[in-house]
Design a protein around this motif. Structure first.
Motif, PDB file in Angstrom:
ATOM      1  N   ALA A  63       3.751 -14.214  -4.235  1.00 60.20           N
ATOM      2  CA  ALA A  63       3.507 -12.878  -3.698  1.00 60.20           C
ATOM      3  C   ALA A  63       3.277 -12.958  -2.202  1.00 60.20           C
ATOM      4  CB  ALA A  63       2.310 -12.253  -4.390  1.00 60.20           C
ATOM      5  N   ILE A  64       4.097 -12.230  -1.448  1.00 58.33           N
ATOM      6  CA  ILE A  64       3.913 -12.181   0.007  1.00 58.33           C
ATOM      7  C   ILE A  64       3.343 -10.836   0.447  1.00 58.33           C
ATOM      8  CG2 ILE A  64       5.564 -13.974   0.616  1.00 58.33           C
ATOM      9  CD1 ILE A  64       7.650 -11.793   1.127  1.00 58.33           C
ATOM     10  N   LYS A  65       3.425  -9.844  -0.437  1.00 64.04           N
ATOM     11  CA  LYS A  65       2.834  -8.537  -0.151  1.00 64.04           C
ATOM     12  C   LYS A  65       2.622  -7.802  -1.469  1.00 64.04           C
ATOM     13  CE  LYS A  65       3.308  -4.693   3.050  1.00 64.04           C
ATOM     14  NZ  LYS A  65       2.438  -5.069   4.111  1.00 64.04           N
ATOM     15  N   ILE A  66       1.451  -7.202  -1.603  1.00 64.34           N
ATOM     16  CA  ILE A  66       1.140  -6.349  -2.750  1.00 64.34           C
ATOM     17  C   ILE A  66       0.672  -5.032  -2.159  1.00 64.34           C
ATOM     18  CG2 ILE A  66      -0.339  -6.019  -4.756  1.00 64.34           C
ATOM     19  CD1 ILE A  66      -0.538  -9.111  -4.912  1.00 64.34           C
ATOM     20  N   GLU A  67       1.388  -3.970  -2.512  1.00 64.81           N
ATOM     21  CA  GLU A  67       1.082  -2.695  -1.869  1.00 64.81           C
ATOM     22  C   GLU A  67       1.325  -1.519  -2.797  1.00 64.81           C
ATOM     23  OE1 GLU A  67       2.673  -0.207   2.001  1.00 64.81           O
ATOM     24  OE2 GLU A  67       2.632  -2.383   2.111  1.00 64.81           O
ATOM     25  N   MET A  68       0.409  -0.548  -2.739  1.00 65.07           N
ATOM     26  CA  MET A  68       0.641   0.717  -3.415  1.00 65.07           C
ATOM     27  C   MET A  68       1.536   1.541  -2.497  1.00 65.07           C
ATOM     28  SD  MET A  68      -1.662   3.988  -4.471  1.00 65.07           S
ATOM     29  CE  MET A  68      -2.277   4.007  -2.837  1.00 65.07           C
ATOM     30  N   VAL A  69       2.636   2.045  -3.044  1.00 62.31           N
ATOM     31  CA  VAL A  69       3.588   2.772  -2.203  1.00 62.31           C
ATOM     32  C   VAL A  69       3.611   4.273  -2.472  1.00 62.31           C
ATOM     33  CG1 VAL A  69       5.054   0.812  -1.648  1.00 62.31           C
ATOM     34  CG2 VAL A  69       5.481   2.083  -3.729  1.00 62.31           C
ATOM     35  N   PHE A  70       3.138   4.702  -3.636  1.00 62.95           N
ATOM     36  CA  PHE A  70       3.106   6.124  -3.955  1.00 62.95           C
ATOM     37  C   PHE A  70       1.893   6.418  -4.831  1.00 62.95           C
ATOM     38  CE2 PHE A  70       7.606   4.987  -3.618  1.00 62.95           C
ATOM     39  CZ  PHE A  70       8.030   5.868  -2.627  1.00 62.95           C
ATOM     40  N   ARG A  71       1.297   7.594  -4.619  1.00 67.28           N
ATOM     41  CA  ARG A  71       0.230   8.077  -5.492  1.00 67.28           C
ATOM     42  C   ARG A  71       0.583   9.498  -5.896  1.00 67.28           C
ATOM     43  NH1 ARG A  71      -4.883   7.207  -2.916  1.00 67.28           N
ATOM     44  NH2 ARG A  71      -4.997   5.285  -4.108  1.00 67.28           N
ATOM     45  N   GLY A  72       0.415   9.790  -7.186  1.00 69.32           N
ATOM     46  CA  GLY A  72       0.766  11.110  -7.692  1.00 69.32           C
ATOM     47  C   GLY A  72      -0.416  11.797  -8.344  1.00 69.32           C
ATOM     48  N   THR A  73      -0.118  12.462  -9.455  1.00 70.63           N
ATOM     49  CA  THR A  73      -1.135  13.204 -10.200  1.00 70.63           C
ATOM     50  C   THR A  73      -1.423  12.467 -11.504  1.00 70.63           C
ATOM     51  OG1 THR A  73       0.509  14.529 -11.368  1.00 70.63           O
ATOM     52  CG2 THR A  73      -0.263  15.358  -9.225  1.00 70.63           C
ATOM     53  N   ALA A  74      -2.083  13.141 -12.420  1.00 69.23           N
ATOM     54  CA  ALA A  74      -2.436  12.522 -13.693  1.00 69.23           C
ATOM     55  C   ALA A  74      -1.223  12.147 -14.531  1.00 69.23           C
ATOM     56  CB  ALA A  74      -3.338  13.446 -14.499  1.00 69.23           C
ATOM     57  N   ASP A  75      -0.094  12.819 -14.316  1.00 73.01           N
ATOM     58  CA  ASP A  75       1.079  12.531 -15.160  1.00 73.01           C
ATOM     59  C   ASP A  75       2.407  12.531 -14.411  1.00 73.01           C
ATOM     60  OD1 ASP A  75       1.295  15.212 -14.646  1.00 73.01           O
ATOM     61  OD2 ASP A  75       1.389  15.836 -16.745  1.00 73.01           O
ATOM     62  N   HIS A  76       2.365  12.429 -13.093  1.00 72.78           N
ATOM     63  CA  HIS A  76       3.618  12.479 -12.337  1.00 72.78           C
ATOM     64  C   HIS A  76       3.434  11.802 -10.980  1.00 72.78           C
ATOM     65  CE1 HIS A  76       7.557  14.104 -11.396  1.00 72.78           C
ATOM     66  NE2 HIS A  76       7.096  14.445 -10.216  1.00 72.78           N
ATOM     67  N   CYS A  77       4.494  11.159 -10.524  1.00 75.46           N
ATOM     68  CA  CYS A  77       4.463  10.520  -9.209  1.00 75.46           C
ATOM     69  C   CYS A  77       5.864  10.558  -8.620  1.00 75.46           C
ATOM     70  CB  CYS A  77       3.966   9.077  -9.339  1.00 75.46           C
ATOM     71  SG  CYS A  77       3.682   8.278  -7.757  1.00 75.46           S
ATOM     72  N   LEU A  78       6.016  11.168  -7.450  1.00 79.20           N
ATOM     73  CA  LEU A  78       7.304  11.186  -6.774  1.00 79.20           C
ATOM     74  C   LEU A  78       7.546   9.831  -6.117  1.00 79.20           C
ATOM     75  CD1 LEU A  78       7.212  14.705  -5.092  1.00 79.20           C
ATOM     76  CD2 LEU A  78       8.483  14.011  -7.124  1.00 79.20           C
ATOM     77  N   VAL A  79       8.757   9.328  -6.265  1.00 85.80           N
ATOM     78  CA  VAL A  79       9.114   8.010  -5.738  1.00 85.80           C
ATOM     79  C   VAL A  79      10.451   8.134  -5.022  1.00 85.80           C
ATOM     80  CG1 VAL A  79       9.668   5.632  -6.364  1.00 85.80           C
ATOM     81  CG2 VAL A  79       7.937   6.884  -7.658  1.00 85.80           C
ATOM     82  N   HIS A  80      10.571   7.499  -3.851  1.00 86.76           N
ATOM     83  CA  HIS A  80      11.843   7.486  -3.156  1.00 86.76           C
ATOM     84  C   HIS A  80      12.244   6.035  -2.865  1.00 86.76           C
ATOM     85  CE1 HIS A  80      15.147   8.369  -0.528  1.00 86.76           C
ATOM     86  NE2 HIS A  80      15.020   9.645  -0.865  1.00 86.76           N
ATOM     87  N   PRO A  81      13.451   5.647  -3.264  1.00 89.15           N
ATOM     88  CA  PRO A  81      13.890   4.258  -3.060  1.00 89.15           C
ATOM     89  C   PRO A  81      13.815   3.793  -1.604  1.00 89.15           C
ATOM     90  CG  PRO A  81      15.400   5.391  -4.525  1.00 89.15           C
ATOM     91  CD  PRO A  81      14.448   6.433  -4.003  1.00 89.15           C
ATOM     92  N   ARG A  82      14.069   4.682  -0.659  1.00 89.55           N
ATOM     93  CA  ARG A  82      14.077   4.276   0.755  1.00 89.55           C
ATOM     94  C   ARG A  82      12.741   3.666   1.145  1.00 89.55           C
ATOM     95  NH1 ARG A  82      14.794   9.635   2.934  1.00 89.55           N
ATOM     96  NH2 ARG A  82      12.698  10.243   2.449  1.00 89.55           N
ATOM     97  N   ASP A  83      11.642   4.235   0.666  1.00 91.87           N
ATOM     98  CA  ASP A  83      10.316   3.728   1.026  1.00 91.87           C
ATOM     99  C   ASP A  83      10.034   2.372   0.392  1.00 91.87           C
ATOM    100  OD1 ASP A  83       9.677   6.032   2.580  1.00 91.87           O
ATOM    101  OD2 ASP A  83       9.351   7.118   0.709  1.00 91.87           O
TER     102      ASP A  83
END
Length: 136
Positions: free
Chosen positions: A36-56
């Motif tokens: 592991a060279i980096k561990i990072e949270m990249v998105f945070r959503g709600t209780a049942d959904h999280c928007l994710v974009h591949p570019r990020d």
């Protein structure tokens, strides 16, 4: 740096990070030795959904010069099985990983006490330390 070469190691690596109230998407960027060279949270959503974009996702992986990666997200509902949206997202990220030649080793769905590994369930090739060929 610690080696992360199995779904269990990935789960153990992220287990303490699990948010019980909101979905989050995490990345474990790996070097060529599966460390592991980096561990990072990249998105945070709600209780049942999280928007994710591949570019990020891929911006982070490229900036840290990752050789491969693991994507993980939690289900606050404690339902460990991936949803249809989880499978669609995984296919999109996998396709982009093939194009950019940064292999997606696994996508793990986590709860507080268990996990579901898409690699262990046949969605990806098995973990390999030295990937000479990248064929899917």
């Amino acid at each position: 740096m610690s080696e992360v070469s199995s779904s269990l190691q990935a789960f153990e690596c992220l287990r303490a990070q699990i948010n019980p109230y909101a979905e989050e998407v995490w990345l474990i960027a790996l070097n060529s030795q599966m460390e592991a060279i980096k561990i990072e949270m990249v998105f945070r959503g709600t209780a049942d959904h999280c928007l994710v974009h591949p570019r990020d996702i891929f911006r982070i992986l490229i900036l840290c010069n990752a050789s491969s990666f693991i994507m993980a997200h939690n289900h606050p509902s404690d339902q460990v099985l991936p949803s249809e949206q989880d499978l669609i997202l995984t296919r999109k990220i996998h396709q982009a990983s093939v194009l950019l030649q940064i292999p997606l080793n696994d996508h793990i769905v986590m709860t507080k006490t268990q996990y579901y590994s898409m690699a262990d369930h046949g969605h990806f090739k098995k973990w390999k330390k030295n990937k000479d060929l990248y064929l899917y």
